[in-house]
Design a protein around this motif. Structure first.
Motif, PDB file in Angstrom:
ATOM      1  N   ALA A  73       8.913 -14.087 102.990  1.00 38.44           N
ATOM      2  CA  ALA A  73       8.963 -14.213 104.511  1.00 38.44           C
ATOM      3  C   ALA A  73       8.585 -15.612 105.055  1.00 38.44           C
ATOM      4  O   ALA A  73       8.993 -15.928 106.185  1.00 38.44           O
ATOM      5  CB  ALA A  73       8.228 -12.991 105.272  1.00 38.44           C
ATOM      6  N   GLU A  74       7.486 -16.301 104.450  1.00 37.63           N
ATOM      7  CA  GLU A  74       7.042 -17.407 104.796  1.00 37.63           C
ATOM      8  C   GLU A  74       7.859 -18.345 104.478  1.00 37.63           C
ATOM      9  O   GLU A  74       8.149 -19.208 105.506  1.00 37.63           O
ATOM     10  CB  GLU A  74       5.510 -17.539 104.032  1.00 37.63           C
ATOM     11  CG  GLU A  74       4.382 -16.686 104.491  1.00 37.63           C
ATOM     12  CD  GLU A  74       4.000 -16.984 105.852  1.00 37.63           C
ATOM     13  OE1 GLU A  74       4.402 -17.932 106.669  1.00 37.63           O
ATOM     14  OE2 GLU A  74       2.927 -16.197 106.287  1.00 37.63           O
ATOM     15  N   HIS A  75       8.569 -18.348 103.487  1.00 39.38           N
ATOM     16  CA  HIS A  75       9.683 -19.123 103.092  1.00 39.38           C
ATOM     17  C   HIS A  75      10.742 -19.129 104.193  1.00 39.38           C
ATOM     18  O   HIS A  75      11.292 -20.407 104.609  1.00 39.38           O
ATOM     19  CB  HIS A  75      10.235 -19.179 101.744  1.00 39.38           C
ATOM     20  CG  HIS A  75       9.358 -19.656 100.579  1.00 39.38           C
ATOM     21  ND1 HIS A  75       9.169 -20.960 100.425  1.00 39.38           N
ATOM     22  CD2 HIS A  75       8.848 -18.979  99.495  1.00 39.38           C
ATOM     23  CE1 HIS A  75       8.512 -21.213  99.306  1.00 39.38           C
ATOM     24  NE2 HIS A  75       8.246 -19.990  98.718  1.00 39.38           N
ATOM     25  N   GLU A 107       1.174 -23.663 104.724  1.00 39.26           N
ATOM     26  CA  GLU A 107      -0.141 -23.514 104.219  1.00 39.26           C
ATOM     27  C   GLU A 107      -0.305 -21.781 103.805  1.00 39.26           C
ATOM     28  O   GLU A 107      -1.151 -21.847 102.705  1.00 39.26           O
ATOM     29  CB  GLU A 107      -1.222 -23.685 105.205  1.00 39.26           C
ATOM     30  CG  GLU A 107      -1.419 -25.257 105.613  1.00 39.26           C
ATOM     31  CD  GLU A 107      -2.651 -25.585 106.489  1.00 39.26           C
ATOM     32  OE1 GLU A 107      -3.703 -24.982 106.224  1.00 39.26           O
ATOM     33  OE2 GLU A 107      -2.253 -26.205 107.639  1.00 39.26           O
ATOM     34  N   HIS A 108       0.346 -20.945 104.588  1.00 41.01           N
ATOM     35  CA  HIS A 108       0.210 -19.536 104.135  1.00 41.01           C
ATOM     36  C   HIS A 108       0.763 -19.517 102.729  1.00 41.01           C
ATOM     37  O   HIS A 108       0.520 -18.801 101.933  1.00 41.01           O
ATOM     38  CB  HIS A 108       0.869 -18.662 104.913  1.00 41.01           C
ATOM     39  CG  HIS A 108       0.369 -18.765 106.516  1.00 41.01           C
ATOM     40  ND1 HIS A 108       0.890 -18.383 107.728  1.00 41.01           N
ATOM     41  CD2 HIS A 108      -0.781 -19.193 106.850  1.00 41.01           C
ATOM     42  CE1 HIS A 108       0.216 -18.470 108.700  1.00 41.01           C
ATOM     43  NE2 HIS A 108      -0.816 -18.932 108.314  1.00 41.01           N
ATOM     44  N   ILE A 109       2.151 -20.349 102.495  1.00 44.62           N
ATOM     45  CA  ILE A 109       2.746 -20.244 101.288  1.00 44.62           C
ATOM     46  C   ILE A 109       1.908 -20.713 100.068  1.00 44.62           C
ATOM     47  O   ILE A 109       1.552 -20.117  99.040  1.00 44.62           O
ATOM     48  CB  ILE A 109       4.069 -21.032 101.336  1.00 44.62           C
ATOM     49  CG1 ILE A 109       5.193 -20.231 102.210  1.00 44.62           C
ATOM     50  CG2 ILE A 109       4.663 -21.122  99.715  1.00 44.62           C
ATOM     51  CD1 ILE A 109       6.383 -21.097 102.353  1.00 44.62           C
ATOM     52  N   ASP A 180      -3.187 -15.570 112.788  1.00 43.18           N
ATOM     53  CA  ASP A 180      -2.294 -16.905 113.044  1.00 43.18           C
ATOM     54  C   ASP A 180      -0.978 -16.527 113.768  1.00 43.18           C
ATOM     55  O   ASP A 180      -0.532 -17.179 114.666  1.00 43.18           O
ATOM     56  CB  ASP A 180      -2.438 -17.733 111.699  1.00 43.18           C
ATOM     57  CG  ASP A 180      -1.775 -19.065 111.905  1.00 43.18           C
ATOM     58  OD1 ASP A 180      -2.387 -19.902 112.751  1.00 43.18           O
ATOM     59  OD2 ASP A 180      -0.794 -19.404 111.220  1.00 43.18           O
ATOM     60  N   GLU A 181      -0.263 -15.498 112.849  1.00 39.39           N
ATOM     61  CA  GLU A 181       1.040 -15.295 113.500  1.00 39.39           C
ATOM     62  C   GLU A 181       1.097 -14.663 114.603  1.00 39.39           C
ATOM     63  O   GLU A 181       1.918 -15.027 115.421  1.00 39.39           O
ATOM     64  CB  GLU A 181       1.700 -13.983 112.364  1.00 39.39           C
ATOM     65  CG  GLU A 181       1.493 -14.631 110.892  1.00 39.39           C
ATOM     66  CD  GLU A 181       2.346 -15.597 110.614  1.00 39.39           C
ATOM     67  OE1 GLU A 181       2.808 -16.425 111.288  1.00 39.39           O
ATOM     68  OE2 GLU A 181       2.358 -15.826 108.989  1.00 39.39           O
ATOM     69  N   ALA A 182      -0.051 -13.751 115.126  1.00 38.88           N
ATOM     70  CA  ALA A 182       0.008 -13.444 116.401  1.00 38.88           C
ATOM     71  C   ALA A 182      -0.107 -14.489 117.268  1.00 38.88           C
ATOM     72  O   ALA A 182       0.539 -14.329 118.517  1.00 38.88           O
ATOM     73  CB  ALA A 182      -1.008 -12.390 116.506  1.00 38.88           C
TER      74      ALA A 182
END
Ligand SMILES: [Fe+2]
Ligand SMILES: [Fe+2]
Length: 203
Positions: A73-75, A107-109, A180-182
């Motif tokens: 999902a991050e990709h 960065e999450h990836i 962070d997503e929120a």
């Protein structure tokens, strides 16, 4: 009673039920104040054999699967922001924000992939192609709506992943990313002229 009210009430009940346990755990962990930094350091340091000592192979494989779902999902989010950035539809200020958010997803990836590798798994790669609604992106607001939808989906996905992880350190790291997503979602809603924070509970 509407399903929305039911969802809200069940959220409140769930929160109250888990709060006492969470608080006890929090109070036991003197380092909890450095939660976010510790969560990311934990993800990066998952090569340590002791990080998952005692975890069954089945639980380990499930954690890797959940991590890889998040990485996928991050990709997709990185590709979506790339599409938005290259669309020519974004004003300079919005473009800057989009590039910043894309950087967060990268960065999450990196962090999630380090965790998968450390657990002995293989991080999923980005797809060659994504089915994005390119034909519907005709103005800046369209791009913002598209990105906001993905960010909302990310919040929902991490909220779903947190209770599923067998390793509670991974749950803590996922919570850090969820926050962070929120924030991304709220900023995009604000840019669209919508109520940035639509309610006290996310559902
Ligand atoms: Fe992300
Ligand atoms: Fe995001």
């Amino acid at each position: 009673m509407s399903s929305k009210n039911t969802t809200k009430q069940s959220s409140v009940a769930l929160f109250k039920q888990s709060y006492t346990e969470s608080r006890r755990r929090f109070l036991r962990q003197s380092g909890a104040a450095t939660f976010s930094g510790a969560a990311i350091a934990m993800l990066s340091g998952f090569g340590s054999q002791t990080a998952y000592a005692g975890q069954s192979m089945e639980a380990l494989e499930q954690d890797i699967r959940v991590l890889n779902t998040a990485i996928g999902a991050e990709h997709e989010a990185v590709a979506a922001y790339q599409l938005g950035a290259e669309s020519g539809l974004l004003s300079p200020g919005v473009l800057n924000v989009a590039v910043q958010f894309q950087g967060h997803h990268k960065e999450h990836i990196d962090a999630l992939s380090a965790a998968v590798t450390g657990l002995g798994g293989e991080p999923v790669a980005a797809k060659m192609d994504y089915q994005f609604p390119v034909e519907k992106l005709k103005a800046e607001a369209d791009v913002l709506h598209f990105a906001a939808g993905l960010e909302r989906g990310a919040v929902s996905a991490y909220a779903g992943a947190i209770p599923v992880f067998d390793n509670r350190d991974l749950s803590a790291a996922a919570a850090s990313i969820l926050a962070d997503e929120a924030m991304h979602w709220a900023i995009l809603r604000n840019a669209l002229g919508l109520d940035a924070v639509p309610g006290a509970f996310f559902s």
